[in-house]
Design a protein around this motif. Structure first.
Motif, PDB file in Angstrom:
ATOM      1  N   LEU A  26       0.344   3.825   8.579  1.00 32.20           N
ATOM      2  CA  LEU A  26       1.226   4.690   7.794  1.00 32.20           C
ATOM      3  C   LEU A  26       0.804   6.158   7.793  1.00 32.20           C
ATOM      4  O   LEU A  26       1.625   7.041   7.516  1.00 32.20           O
ATOM      5  N   PHE A  27      -0.457   6.441   8.070  1.00 32.51           N
ATOM      6  CA  PHE A  27      -0.974   7.804   7.913  1.00 32.51           C
ATOM      7  C   PHE A  27      -0.233   8.806   8.796  1.00 32.51           C
ATOM      8  O   PHE A  27       0.104   8.525   9.949  1.00 32.51           O
ATOM      9  N   ARG A  28       0.003   9.974   8.228  1.00 36.06           N
ATOM     10  CA  ARG A  28       0.599  11.092   8.950  1.00 36.06           C
ATOM     11  C   ARG A  28      -0.288  12.310   8.746  1.00 36.06           C
ATOM     12  O   ARG A  28      -0.558  12.704   7.603  1.00 36.06           O
ATOM     13  N   PRO A  29      -0.772  12.938   9.827  1.00 37.44           N
ATOM     14  CA  PRO A  29      -1.642  14.123   9.694  1.00 37.44           C
ATOM     15  C   PRO A  29      -0.849  15.333   9.223  1.00 37.44           C
ATOM     16  O   PRO A  29       0.380  15.377   9.319  1.00 37.44           O
ATOM     17  N   GLY A  30      -1.583  16.329   8.708  1.00 36.76           N
ATOM     18  CA  GLY A  30      -0.957  17.575   8.300  1.00 36.76           C
ATOM     19  C   GLY A  30      -0.539  17.628   6.841  1.00 36.76           C
ATOM     20  O   GLY A  30       0.094  18.606   6.423  1.00 36.76           O
ATOM     21  N   TYR A  31      -0.863  16.615   6.060  1.00 33.99           N
ATOM     22  CA  TYR A  31      -0.487  16.579   4.647  1.00 33.99           C
ATOM     23  C   TYR A  31      -1.739  16.417   3.776  1.00 33.99           C
ATOM     24  O   TYR A  31      -2.746  15.882   4.222  1.00 33.99           O
ATOM     25  N   ARG A  32      -1.622  16.876   2.529  1.00 27.16           N
ATOM     26  CA  ARG A  32      -2.699  16.706   1.549  1.00 27.16           C
ATOM     27  C   ARG A  32      -2.260  15.625   0.554  1.00 27.16           C
ATOM     28  O   ARG A  32      -1.515  15.895  -0.388  1.00 27.16           O
ATOM     29  N   PHE A  33      -2.727  14.429   0.779  1.00 27.31           N
ATOM     30  CA  PHE A  33      -2.348  13.306  -0.077  1.00 27.31           C
ATOM     31  C   PHE A  33      -3.199  13.313  -1.350  1.00 27.31           C
ATOM     32  O   PHE A  33      -4.415  13.510  -1.299  1.00 27.31           O
ATOM     33  N   THR A  34      -2.542  13.118  -2.474  1.00 29.68           N
ATOM     34  CA  THR A  34      -3.222  13.245  -3.763  1.00 29.68           C
ATOM     35  C   THR A  34      -3.271  11.959  -4.581  1.00 29.68           C
ATOM     36  O   THR A  34      -3.947  11.906  -5.602  1.00 29.68           O
ATOM     37  N   LYS A  35      -2.550  10.937  -4.146  1.00 24.87           N
ATOM     38  CA  LYS A  35      -2.567   9.679  -4.904  1.00 24.87           C
ATOM     39  C   LYS A  35      -2.317   8.520  -3.951  1.00 24.87           C
ATOM     40  O   LYS A  35      -1.562   8.646  -2.994  1.00 24.87           O
ATOM     41  N   ALA A  36      -2.963   7.388  -4.240  1.00 26.02           N
ATOM     42  CA  ALA A  36      -2.759   6.179  -3.446  1.00 26.02           C
ATOM     43  C   ALA A  36      -2.873   4.972  -4.356  1.00 26.02           C
ATOM     44  O   ALA A  36      -3.348   5.068  -5.499  1.00 26.02           O
ATOM     45  N   GLY A  37      -2.453   3.834  -3.843  1.00 21.32           N
ATOM     46  CA  GLY A  37      -2.566   2.627  -4.642  1.00 21.32           C
ATOM     47  C   GLY A  37      -2.201   1.393  -3.854  1.00 21.32           C
ATOM     48  O   GLY A  37      -1.668   1.480  -2.741  1.00 21.32           O
ATOM     49  N   VAL A  38      -2.514   0.258  -4.421  1.00 20.34           N
ATOM     50  CA  VAL A  38      -2.112  -1.029  -3.857  1.00 20.34           C
ATOM     51  C   VAL A  38      -1.468  -1.852  -4.970  1.00 20.34           C
ATOM     52  O   VAL A  38      -1.809  -1.706  -6.152  1.00 20.34           O
ATOM     53  N   MET A  39      -0.530  -2.719  -4.575  1.00 17.79           N
ATOM     54  CA  MET A  39       0.121  -3.627  -5.514  1.00 17.79           C
ATOM     55  C   MET A  39       0.115  -5.028  -4.928  1.00 17.79           C
ATOM     56  O   MET A  39       0.504  -5.219  -3.768  1.00 17.79           O
ATOM     57  N   ALA A  40      -0.353  -5.985  -5.711  1.00 16.81           N
ATOM     58  CA  ALA A  40      -0.307  -7.390  -5.326  1.00 16.81           C
ATOM     59  C   ALA A  40       0.924  -8.019  -5.964  1.00 16.81           C
ATOM     60  O   ALA A  40       1.089  -7.965  -7.188  1.00 16.81           O
ATOM     61  N   LEU A  41       1.787  -8.597  -5.142  1.00 17.60           N
ATOM     62  CA  LEU A  41       3.059  -9.140  -5.612  1.00 17.60           C
ATOM     63  C   LEU A  41       3.189 -10.608  -5.233  1.00 17.60           C
ATOM     64  O   LEU A  41       2.321 -11.164  -4.553  1.00 17.60           O
ATOM     65  N   ASP A  42       4.306 -11.203  -5.663  1.00 20.82           N
ATOM     66  CA  ASP A  42       4.568 -12.618  -5.392  1.00 20.82           C
ATOM     67  C   ASP A  42       3.377 -13.451  -5.860  1.00 20.82           C
ATOM     68  O   ASP A  42       2.802 -14.243  -5.111  1.00 20.82           O
ATOM     69  N   LEU A  43       3.007 -13.249  -7.136  1.00 22.49           N
ATOM     70  CA  LEU A  43       1.814 -13.903  -7.676  1.00 22.49           C
ATOM     71  C   LEU A  43       2.089 -15.351  -8.046  1.00 22.49           C
ATOM     72  O   LEU A  43       3.181 -15.714  -8.488  1.00 22.49           O
ATOM     73  N   VAL A  92       0.855  -1.181   0.000  1.00 18.69           N
ATOM     74  CA  VAL A  92       0.000   0.000   0.000  1.00 18.69           C
ATOM     75  C   VAL A  92       0.893   1.233   0.000  1.00 18.69           C
ATOM     76  O   VAL A  92       1.924   1.264   0.684  1.00 18.69           O
ATOM     77  N   PHE A  93       0.535   2.253  -0.787  1.00 22.16           N
ATOM     78  CA  PHE A  93       1.280   3.502  -0.761  1.00 22.16           C
ATOM     79  C   PHE A  93       0.325   4.669  -0.932  1.00 22.16           C
ATOM     80  O   PHE A  93      -0.771   4.535  -1.482  1.00 22.16           O
ATOM     81  N   PHE A  94       0.722   5.837  -0.468  1.00 30.74           N
ATOM     82  CA  PHE A  94       0.031   7.089  -0.769  1.00 30.74           C
ATOM     83  C   PHE A  94       1.025   8.212  -0.582  1.00 30.74           C
ATOM     84  O   PHE A  94       1.979   8.106   0.197  1.00 30.74           O
ATOM     85  N   HIS A  95       0.832   9.300  -1.361  1.00 27.27           N
ATOM     86  CA  HIS A  95       1.788  10.405  -1.299  1.00 27.27           C
ATOM     87  C   HIS A  95       1.124  11.721  -1.673  1.00 27.27           C
ATOM     88  O   HIS A  95       0.020  11.755  -2.228  1.00 27.27           O
ATOM     89  N   THR A  96       1.828  12.806  -1.379  1.00 26.52           N
ATOM     90  CA  THR A  96       1.370  14.145  -1.737  1.00 26.52           C
ATOM     91  C   THR A  96       1.778  14.439  -3.174  1.00 26.52           C
ATOM     92  O   THR A  96       2.457  13.643  -3.826  1.00 26.52           O
ATOM     93  N   SER A  97       1.382  15.597  -3.686  1.00 26.64           N
ATOM     94  CA  SER A  97       1.711  15.965  -5.064  1.00 26.64           C
ATOM     95  C   SER A  97       3.058  16.683  -5.118  1.00 26.64           C
ATOM     96  O   SER A  97       3.327  17.575  -4.306  1.00 26.64           O
ATOM     97  N   PRO A  98       3.903  16.335  -6.095  1.00 28.58           N
ATOM     98  CA  PRO A  98       5.163  17.049  -6.256  1.00 28.58           C
ATOM     99  C   PRO A  98       5.014  18.336  -7.064  1.00 28.58           C
ATOM    100  O   PRO A  98       5.997  19.025  -7.305  1.00 28.58           O
ATOM    101  N   PHE A  99       3.776  18.667  -7.461  1.00 29.62           N
ATOM    102  CA  PHE A  99       3.581  19.778  -8.390  1.00 29.62           C
ATOM    103  C   PHE A  99       2.865  20.988  -7.794  1.00 29.62           C
ATOM    104  O   PHE A  99       2.860  22.057  -8.400  1.00 29.62           O
ATOM    105  N   ASN A 100       2.244  20.852  -6.633  1.00 25.96           N
ATOM    106  CA  ASN A 100       1.437  21.964  -6.121  1.00 25.96           C
ATOM    107  C   ASN A 100       2.102  22.766  -5.008  1.00 25.96           C
ATOM    108  O   ASN A 100       1.466  23.615  -4.386  1.00 25.96           O
ATOM    109  N   GLY A 101       3.357  22.495  -4.747  1.00 23.50           N
ATOM    110  CA  GLY A 101       4.072  23.265  -3.736  1.00 23.50           C
ATOM    111  C   GLY A 101       3.922  22.746  -2.325  1.00 23.50           C
ATOM    112  O   GLY A 101       4.536  23.289  -1.395  1.00 23.50           O
ATOM    113  N   ASP A 102       3.116  21.700  -2.119  1.00 25.81           N
ATOM    114  CA  ASP A 102       2.959  21.129  -0.778  1.00 25.81           C
ATOM    115  C   ASP A 102       4.236  20.406  -0.352  1.00 25.81           C
ATOM    116  O   ASP A 102       5.011  19.934  -1.196  1.00 25.81           O
ATOM    117  N   PRO A 103       4.463  20.283   0.960  1.00 25.39           N
ATOM    118  CA  PRO A 103       5.589  19.468   1.445  1.00 25.39           C
ATOM    119  C   PRO A 103       5.447  18.032   0.953  1.00 25.39           C
ATOM    120  O   PRO A 103       4.335  17.487   0.917  1.00 25.39           O
TER     121      PRO A 103
END
Length: 418
Positions: free
Chosen positions: A329-346, A287-298
């Motif tokens: 994993l969640f950390r408050p104080g951020y605006r997350f713009t993308k998330a996803g899941v990956m299934a591995l070891d298929l 599982v992953f999620f992150h902020t945007s690298p384009f809008n000036g957010d941390p």
């Protein structure tokens, strides 16, 4: 001998099948969240609209020329792609290369019949699905791909080109830029230009050993293929996937843990469905999620991994693992713009190692998932879903210009009244 058949401006063509008002006018289809142009009609290309152009930069042009702007309707495009493939598969063994491209094995078909066969395929696909196509034919996949490019660009080909003839290849290759060759990206094209290789003919004359030095074994293979030596066979059926991913950008930034949990639960649900459709199970879920690298957010990027005790494709197990990781994993104080899941070891679900002490639970899970998939197939995706995946889904992508799902949603099927 191979053929490559692809749909012309495929996303736009799918929209035009069900909305004839789009014929003859400039049309563009946008990416996720209605951000960038991912498909253009010929009329839109003539206006100078570039692929991947941000739509906010095109507003004046859109208003001036009354460009029709549509959101991506992926369920429609995927269904129309399957319909095209079903037609092509009636002519020859078929490998689906992408949503709008398929390779066919024409080995054994006489040269005198190949051009007429290409026209037959195009005509039947157009008649049965409404999708316009072009066909390229050659003794290797790379040449078939190149022939398809020629068929599109040269009106005298009438949509079909056969490059099996060496004399014809010698005629057209010097007129085509090397960047049009399948497998030659911008970086490779710059390397080749530095040694004077600028056209397809230049690349075909390059010694294979020199091509290998510049572009690894892939470059050597391309040179052989351009000279009519087939190095890549038809993949039928395609090899099993090594990973399955479901990722999305949010329509609005997510600032609270509950929203992130809901999103990854929905993505985990879809990942489990895709695995069951493919007859696979996963040993690992990321599982992953992150902020945007384009809008000036941390910048903040979070990711975690869960290892299942035994390989699974159970929606409930996926959702439980994904939401548990999201909370951790969640950390408050951020605006997350993308998330996803990956299934591995298929692995193949039928061959996955089983635990003797959980056999009854696994059998119960399989029956439940079979019932879940049966209902969702018959009544529509997400008719039944976990509560964790949410109902309103405020995080969903923006698709403000979405056309109806004409072939995949019963309420959107066109109605004809006489």
């Amino acid at each position: 001998m191979f053929a490559l058949v692809d749909g012309n401006n495929f996303y736009v063509s799918c929209e035009r099948v069900f909305d004839p008002k789009l014929e003859g006018v400039p049309v563009v289809v946008l990416s996720n969240n209605d951000g960038c142009v991912v498909a253009r009609s010929q009329e839109a290309k003539a206006l100078g609209i570039a692929m991947a152009a941000p739509v906010f930069q095109l507003q004046d042009l859109i208003r001036q020329h009354q460009v029709r702007v549509l959101s991506s309707n992926y369920p429609l495009y995927a269904d129309m792609s399957q319909r095209v493939v079903s037609v092509l598969a009636g002519y020859a063994p078929c490998e689906v290369y992408s949503i709008d491209e398929s390779f066919l094995d024409l080995t054994g078909i006489e040269r005198s019949r190949r051009i007429s066969l290409g026209h037959d395929m195009r005509n039947q696909v157009r008649r049965w699905t409404g999708i316009p196509t072009c066909a390229g034919i050659g003794p290797s996949k790379t040449l078939a791909k190149l022939a398809n490019h020629v068929a599109k660009k040269r009106p005298e080909c009438a949509g079909v080109c056969d490059l099996s003839d060496r004399a014809l290849r010698d005629h057209v290759m010097p007129t085509i830029d090397v960047s049009e060759v399948w497998g030659i990206g911008s970086k490779s094209a710059r390397k080749l230009a530095a040694i004077g290789v600028k056209t397809v003919a230049d690349l075909a004359r390059l010694p294979p050993r020199r091509a290998r030095e510049l572009l690894t074994v892939v470059g050597e293979r391309i040179v052989h293929e351009l000279n009519g030596v087939a190095c890549i066979g038809l993949e039928q059926p395609p090899p099993p996937k090594q990973a399955t991913a479901v990722t999305r950008s949010f329509g609005v930034p997510a600032t609270d843990c509950a929203t992130i949990e809901e999103a990854v639960a929905a993505f985990a649900t879809r990942a489990a469905e895709k695995l069951r459709e493919a007859g696979q199970a996963a040993g690992v879920l990321q599982v992953f999620f992150h902020t945007s690298p384009f809008n000036g957010d941390p910048w903040c990027s979070r990711a975690g991994t869960h290892h299942f005790p035994e390989a699974s494709c159970d929606t409930l197990a996926f959702v439980a693992a994904a939401t548990r990781m999201a909370r951790k994993l969640f950390r408050p104080g951020y605006r997350f713009t993308k998330a996803g899941v990956m299934a591995l070891d298929l692995t193949a679900a039928a061959l996955a190692p089983a635990d003797l002490f959980t056999a009854a639970d696994k059998a119960r899970s399989e029956r439940l998932m079979t019932a879940l998939d049966s209902i969702n197939t018959r009544m529509g995706r997400n008719t039944l879903q976990t509560a964790a995946a949410g109902i309103r889904k405020p995080w969903q992508q923006r698709r403000e210009r979405l056309s109806p799902c004409y072939t995949t949603r019963i309420e959107d099927v066109p109605v004809v009244r006489l």
